[in-house]
Design a protein around this motif. Structure first.
Motif, PDB file in Angstrom:
ATOM      1  N   PRO A 278       5.619   9.417   2.217  1.00 31.68           N
ATOM      2  CA  PRO A 278       6.277  10.672   2.585  1.00 31.68           C
ATOM      3  C   PRO A 278       7.506  10.514   3.456  1.00 31.68           C
ATOM      4  CG  PRO A 278       4.259  10.379   3.847  1.00 31.68           C
ATOM      5  CD  PRO A 278       4.265   9.321   2.796  1.00 31.68           C
ATOM      6  N   TRP A 279       7.777   9.287   3.924  1.00 27.57           N
ATOM      7  CA  TRP A 279       8.960   9.070   4.751  1.00 27.57           C
ATOM      8  C   TRP A 279      10.076   8.362   3.974  1.00 27.57           C
ATOM      9  CZ3 TRP A 279       8.233   6.894  10.397  1.00 27.57           C
ATOM     10  CH2 TRP A 279       9.190   7.483  11.239  1.00 27.57           C
TER      11      TRP A 279
ATOM     12  N   PRO B   4      13.153   8.406   1.523  1.00 25.63           N
ATOM     13  CA  PRO B   4      14.123   9.339   0.941  1.00 25.63           C
ATOM     14  C   PRO B   4      14.202   9.289  -0.576  1.00 25.63           C
ATOM     15  CG  PRO B   4      15.046   8.309   2.889  1.00 25.63           C
ATOM     16  CD  PRO B   4      13.763   7.572   2.585  1.00 25.63           C
TER      17      PRO B   4
ATOM     18  N   CYS C 192      11.665   8.824  -2.484  1.00 28.18           N
ATOM     19  CA  CYS C 192      10.510   9.610  -2.906  1.00 28.18           C
ATOM     20  C   CYS C 192      10.813  11.099  -2.794  1.00 28.18           C
ATOM     21  CB  CYS C 192       9.293   9.254  -2.064  1.00 28.18           C
ATOM     22  SG  CYS C 192       8.837   7.505  -2.136  1.00 28.18           S
ATOM     23  N   GLN C 193      11.552  11.469  -1.756  1.00 25.14           N
ATOM     24  CA  GLN C 193      11.990  12.858  -1.613  1.00 25.14           C
ATOM     25  C   GLN C 193      12.867  13.253  -2.790  1.00 25.14           C
ATOM     26  OE1 GLN C 193      15.159  13.777   1.205  1.00 25.14           O
ATOM     27  NE2 GLN C 193      13.927  15.470   2.028  1.00 25.14           N
ATOM     28  N   ARG C 194      13.771  12.371  -3.172  1.00 26.40           N
ATOM     29  CA  ARG C 194      14.650  12.648  -4.296  1.00 26.40           C
ATOM     30  C   ARG C 194      13.840  12.802  -5.588  1.00 26.40           C
ATOM     31  NH1 ARG C 194      19.477   8.666  -6.605  1.00 26.40           N
ATOM     32  NH2 ARG C 194      19.898   9.855  -8.488  1.00 26.40           N
TER      33      ARG C 194
ATOM     34  N   ASP D   5      10.726  13.775  -5.864  1.00 24.35           N
ATOM     35  CA  ASP D   5       9.988  15.031  -5.804  1.00 24.35           C
ATOM     36  C   ASP D   5      10.891  16.216  -6.125  1.00 24.35           C
ATOM     37  OD1 ASP D   5       7.355  16.410  -4.756  1.00 24.35           O
ATOM     38  OD2 ASP D   5       9.010  17.474  -3.806  1.00 24.35           O
TER      39      ASP D   5
ATOM     40  N   HIS E 180       5.069  19.235  -1.794  1.00 22.41           N
ATOM     41  CA  HIS E 180       6.466  19.571  -2.054  1.00 22.41           C
ATOM     42  C   HIS E 180       7.162  20.048  -0.777  1.00 22.41           C
ATOM     43  CE1 HIS E 180       9.899  20.570  -4.519  1.00 22.41           C
ATOM     44  NE2 HIS E 180       9.883  21.825  -4.076  1.00 22.41           N
TER      45      HIS E 180
ATOM     46  N   MET F 161       7.779  17.024   1.534  1.00 29.74           N
ATOM     47  CA  MET F 161       8.851  16.182   1.014  1.00 29.74           C
ATOM     48  C   MET F 161      10.215  16.831   1.266  1.00 29.74           C
ATOM     49  SD  MET F 161       8.202  13.211  -0.163  1.00 29.74           S
ATOM     50  CE  MET F 161       6.996  12.143  -0.949  1.00 29.74           C
ATOM     51  N   ALA F 162      10.308  18.132   1.040  1.00 32.42           N
ATOM     52  CA  ALA F 162      11.581  18.829   1.236  1.00 32.42           C
ATOM     53  C   ALA F 162      12.003  18.810   2.700  1.00 32.42           C
ATOM     54  CB  ALA F 162      11.461  20.268   0.744  1.00 32.42           C
TER      55      ALA F 162
ATOM     56  N   GLN G 151      11.390  16.417   4.856  1.00 30.28           N
ATOM     57  CA  GLN G 151      11.359  15.039   5.358  1.00 30.28           C
ATOM     58  C   GLN G 151      12.442  14.796   6.405  1.00 30.28           C
ATOM     59  OE1 GLN G 151      12.989  11.319   3.229  1.00 30.28           O
ATOM     60  NE2 GLN G 151      10.884  11.474   2.486  1.00 30.28           N
TER      61      GLN G 151
END
Length: 285
Positions: free
Chosen positions: A103-104, A106, A108-110, A112, A170, A173-174, A176
């Motif tokens: 979850p940290w 970036p 992975c954030q992209r 998601d 979600h 992640m958004a 983060q």
């Protein structure tokens, strides 16, 4: 097992701020990091960080999934399956997409942001199970306990409010935080985001619940001994699921995406992964 550097794929014409962020993500997430490094300090027992398995003891031995209590919606390999039948249920005969993510991270954030809605649409249509496999190893690189705190919170949701798991994932992640903010989001903010995503307040309050937990640590003579540390309730499962990724895969990068066990080398082209998955579901019939 370690993560492996990969080239940045920032699209031409994006603002330099975004490009810098993506380059920072590569340095932060895709350099060599031992997956077993779940602790970040050297103080064992109840003087530790009160969050991670072993309390941050650097000598901690990663537990096996069979030896820890898992969330009710988890499978036996440290994942949370999501299918048309609900969270915690793998569809019989489904195409399976495994998503290993921290979850940290970036990247992975992209991932998601790019694919969460599209994959859930395919799940709803039937024939597809997405298995989210949360990892918490970036604490050791960035400092602090943010990855563990978030994965523990997700585990509580998977245990007590699984119908809200996707929305909470979600939302987190958004939201983060930047990787140079080593404290990460405070627990109160993690809980607030979860409640806004539909999780009952009394469930969110359990994100910070702790328990005295026995663990094994290596000793100077090469053996191991049992110690005890206070940690978040699902911290043993967080550590075990993170360690399991190193056992399952020849190489772990974040995110790592598998379609029916086959790694997806490049998911960054818009729509490429969903096209691949939709074709696999159609071929399965």
């Amino acid at each position: 097992m370690t993560t492996t550097p990969t080239p940045a794929r920032a699209r031409a014409g994006r603002p330099s701020r975004v490009a810098r962020a993506l380059r920072a993500a590569l340095v932060a997430c895709l350099v060599a990091v031992p997956l077993a490094a779940c602790g970040g300090g050297d103080a064992p027992s109840d003087d530790g960080d009160q969050v991670t398995y072993g309390g941050g003891d650097e000598a901690v031995v990663a537990p096996a999934l069979a030896d820890v209590t898992a969330p009710a919606a988890a499978d036996d390999r440290g994942g949370i399956p999501i299918s048309a039948a609900g969270v915690g249920v793998a569809g019989e005969g489904d195409v399976v997409v495994d998503v290993y993510a921290d979850p940290w991270c970036p990247w992975c954030q992209r991932f998601d942001a790019q694919y969460s809605d599209a994959l859930m649409d395919l799940v709803d249509q039937g024939g597809l199970t997405v298995v989210h496999r949360p990892l918490a190893f970036l604490d050791a690189r960035f400092g602090g306990t943010y990855s563990t705190r978030v994965v523990n919170a997700l585990a509580v949701v998977a245990d007590e409010s699984p119908e809200h798991y996707v929305a909470v994932l979600h939302a987190l992640m958004a939201a983060q935080p930047p990787t140079d903010e080593t404290a990460g989001l405070p627990d109160e903010e993690i809980a607030r985001l979860a409640v806004e995503a539909g999780v009952p307040a009394d469930v969110a309050e359990r994100f910070t619940a702790v328990a005295a937990t026995p663990y094994r640590a290596t000793t100077a003579d090469g053996g191991t001994e049992e110690r005890t540390a206070t940690s978040r309730v699902f911290a043993p499962w967080v550590a075990a699921a993170t360690h399991q990724a190193a056992l399952d895969l020849d190489e772990v990068r974040v995110p790592t995406i598998l379609v029916d066990g086959v790694p997806v080398d490049d998911w960054t082209e818009p729509g490429s992964l969903t096209d691949l998955v939709a074709a696999a579901v159609a071929a399965r019939g």
